[in-house]
Enzyme design. Structure first.
Site, PDB file in Angstrom:
ATOM      1  N   THR A  18       0.824  -1.213   0.000  1.00  0.00           N
ATOM      2  CA  THR A  18       0.000   0.000   0.000  1.00  0.00           C
ATOM      3  C   THR A  18       0.861   1.267   0.000  1.00  0.00           C
ATOM      4  OG1 THR A  18      -1.646  -1.228   1.249  1.00  0.00           O
ATOM      5  CG2 THR A  18      -1.882   1.160   1.231  1.00  0.00           C
ATOM      6  N   LYS A 110       8.811   1.326  11.998  1.00  0.00           N
ATOM      7  CA  LYS A 110       9.028   1.717  13.403  1.00  0.00           C
ATOM      8  C   LYS A 110       9.357   0.527  14.286  1.00  0.00           C
ATOM      9  CE  LYS A 110       4.566   1.614  12.241  1.00  0.00           C
ATOM     10  NZ  LYS A 110       4.083   2.164  10.976  1.00  0.00           N
ATOM     11  N   GLU A 134      10.853   9.431   8.632  1.00  0.00           N
ATOM     12  CA  GLU A 134       9.736  10.316   9.008  1.00  0.00           C
ATOM     13  C   GLU A 134       8.400   9.573   9.014  1.00  0.00           C
ATOM     14  OE1 GLU A 134       9.726  13.999   9.777  1.00  0.00           O
ATOM     15  OE2 GLU A 134       7.990  12.949  10.601  1.00  0.00           O
ATOM     16  N   ILE A 141       2.363  13.219   9.258  1.00  0.00           N
ATOM     17  CA  ILE A 141       2.666  14.394  10.101  1.00  0.00           C
ATOM     18  C   ILE A 141       4.191  14.534  10.192  1.00  0.00           C
ATOM     19  CG2 ILE A 141       2.391  15.442  12.371  1.00  0.00           C
ATOM     20  CD1 ILE A 141       0.063  13.463  12.865  1.00  0.00           C
ATOM     21  N   GLY A 192     -10.479  -1.885   6.455  1.00  0.00           N
ATOM     22  CA  GLY A 192      -9.055  -1.814   6.118  1.00  0.00           C
ATOM     23  C   GLY A 192      -8.246  -0.959   7.074  1.00  0.00           C
ATOM     24  N   GLU A 195      -5.268  -4.309  10.846  1.00  0.00           N
ATOM     25  CA  GLU A 195      -4.664  -5.470  10.195  1.00  0.00           C
ATOM     26  C   GLU A 195      -5.454  -6.726  10.578  1.00  0.00           C
ATOM     27  OE1 GLU A 195      -1.847  -5.055   8.424  1.00  0.00           O
ATOM     28  OE2 GLU A 195      -1.442  -2.994   9.030  1.00  0.00           O
ATOM     29  N   LYS A 210       6.572   3.670  18.387  1.00  0.00           N
ATOM     30  CA  LYS A 210       6.685   5.080  17.966  1.00  0.00           C
ATOM     31  C   LYS A 210       7.159   5.949  19.128  1.00  0.00           C
ATOM     32  CE  LYS A 210       3.081   4.401  14.483  1.00  0.00           C
ATOM     33  NZ  LYS A 210       1.624   4.356  14.263  1.00  0.00           N
ATOM     34  N   GLY A 311      -2.122   5.334   6.241  1.00  0.00           N
ATOM     35  CA  GLY A 311      -2.764   5.422   4.926  1.00  0.00           C
ATOM     36  C   GLY A 311      -1.754   5.622   3.810  1.00  0.00           C
TER      37      GLY A 311
END
Ligand code: HSE
Length: 445
Positions: A18, A110, A134, A141, A192, A195, A210, A311
């Site tokens: 994706t 991550k 990032e 963000i 979606g 998971e 994170k 996303g």
């Protein structure tokens, strides 16, 4: 320093799922604006993925696409490698191979960085190349860039936020629809958001990965993931949302990190758990799959970063921003100059974690108890024995004396260690039918 004039930078993408598809789209759709900012084009040269059959609906003209990641890494036309494979072993092997070949890497991984970042960043430093990530925190963000660049003049006091979109969607839906966790989770999977194996999201593990990265970058603490106390959202029921609202709060899964500056040095408070935040606060009003992170610095004060934390296109936006930053460094001949975790590696030092048992706060407690005369007094007695004061009590249901009923208590400020002792006492009462659900209250959110 001599500035090399580039005709283009070649990019290789490993992992065509994706986010990888999003990267191909952003590079194609925004090629002109990227070139206007960079001065030369980013050219996607090659893609490697084990699945070479699925049509991703993007134009691959002029891009080599096969299953051979090693070939991609070795390809002289590839200047920067993007790792979007996910997972641990294979992804780590590709990243270390790229670094060993002197090629900078962009990753969104991550989990890998939280657990193996020390080794990966050391290898990158040794090779003088960048590893940029990032997209690993907060999706689109630019939170890591903000910590590394925009807030770099500050001592950071705290970082606190909604770091996982899936759980924020589930919590928002549970509150809105009054449905049970399992029902809402199933819908999140169908849509979606979640998971097929939702463990990392709903048990807080993704948020803790994170938070580990944010903690290192904010406080100059050597990367540690293992010690971060982590609780997920599985135990919450619709009644918790109803009561939270009555008490003036909303429930969010927060990652919270604070720097304790003490005489003997600095220690780090880092934790992930469902949290009641004042209903009027900014974090309380971040709904659905959105993320938001509040960072407080000593000079700047509180700052807030909000956006899509997951996303295809938002995450690809962050990946491509890293490509642009690295490309600038390649052009300037300053590759490896930006410390990936914001502090120069020798200034990332071990900083002990503050234990939960050293903290104090207010707590929401949901007991599940038989509706028998005296049960409330026995629970209150156990809390009182340990010095945990009660601010409010609510009992729900209770027509049938044999059925267990929820008894909800809001405490005054109390030591968490005292609360743990009190709950151990409560859980031994014969009237108490299930472990107590605890939600911490964070007034400063
Ligand atoms: N599963 C993650 C989330 C994706 O729901 O936020 C982005 O890290």
């Amino acid at each position: 320093m001599a500035v090399e004039t580039r005709r283009s930078i070649g990019v290789g993408l490993i992992g065509f799922g994706t986010i990888g598809t999003g990267v191909v789209k952003v590079l194609a759709q925004n090629a002109a604006v990227i070139e206007q900012r960079l001065g030369f084009p980013l050219r996607l040269v090659a893609i490697a993925d084990l699945d070479t059959e699925t049509d991703r609906g993007v134009d691959l003209t002029g891009i080599r696409f096969d299953a051979d990641a090693e070939r991609l890494i070795a390809d002289p036309a590839v200047d920067i490698v993007i790792e979007l494979v996910g997972g641990y072993e294979v992804a780590k092997r590709f990243i270390l191979a790229a670094v060993a070949a002197g090629k900078p890497v962009v990753t969104a991984n991550k989990a890998l960085l939280a657990l193996h970042g020390k080794e990966i960043f050391a290898a990158a430093e040794g090779a003088g190349v960048d590893v940029a990530f990032e997209a690993a925190v907060g999706g689109g963000i630019p939170i890591l860039r903000s910590l590394r660049e925009g807030l770099s003049a500050n001592h950071i006091d705290s970082v606190m936020g909604i770091l996982n979109g899936t759980t924020n969607y589930v919590l928002t839906q549970m509150e809105e629809t009054e449905e049970d966790f399992e029902v809402v989770l199933k819908r999140a999977q169908e849509l979606g958001y979640a998971e097929a194996d939702p463990t990392f999201d709903v048990d807080g593990i993704d948020a803790a990965h994170k938070l580990a990265l944010l903690t290192a970058m904010a406080f100059g603490a050597e990367l540690t993931y293992e010690g971060i106390p982590t609780e997920g959202i599985r135990n919450l029921t619709p009644i918790d949302f109803e009561l939270a609202r009555e008490f003036g709060y909303r429930i969010k899964l927060l990652g919270i990190a604070k720097c304790h500056r003490e005489d003997g040095g600095e220690r780090i408070e880092a934790r992930v758990h469902p949290t009641m935040v004042p209903a009027g606060s900014m974090l309380a009003n971040v709904d659905a799959a959105m993320n938001a992170i509040e960072v407080r610095g000593d000079a700047v004060g509180p700052t807030l970063y909000y956006g899509a934390g997951a996303g295809e296109m938002p995450t690809a936006s962050a990946v491509v921003a890293d490509l642009i930053e690295i490309s600038r460094e390649i052009q300037r001949g300053s590759a490896g100059a930006v410390a990936p975790l914001s502090y120069l590696p020798h200034h990332l030092v071990p900083k002990p974690l503050v234990g939960l048992d050293e903290l104090a706060g207010r707590f929401y407690l949901r007991f599940t108890a038989a509706d028998e005369p005296g049960v409330l007094a026995r629970i209150a007695g156990a809390l009182g024995d340990q010095g945990v004061g009660i601010e409010s009590v609510v009992q729900k249901g209770g027509q049938d004396s044999k059925a267990a009923v929820p008894i909800i208590v809001l405490t005054h400020r109390a030591d968490e260690a005292a609360l743990v002792r009190a709950l151990a006492q409560v859980d031994e009462l014969k009237d108490v039918k299930a472990p107590t659900v605890v939600v911490r209250i964070e007034e400063e959110a």
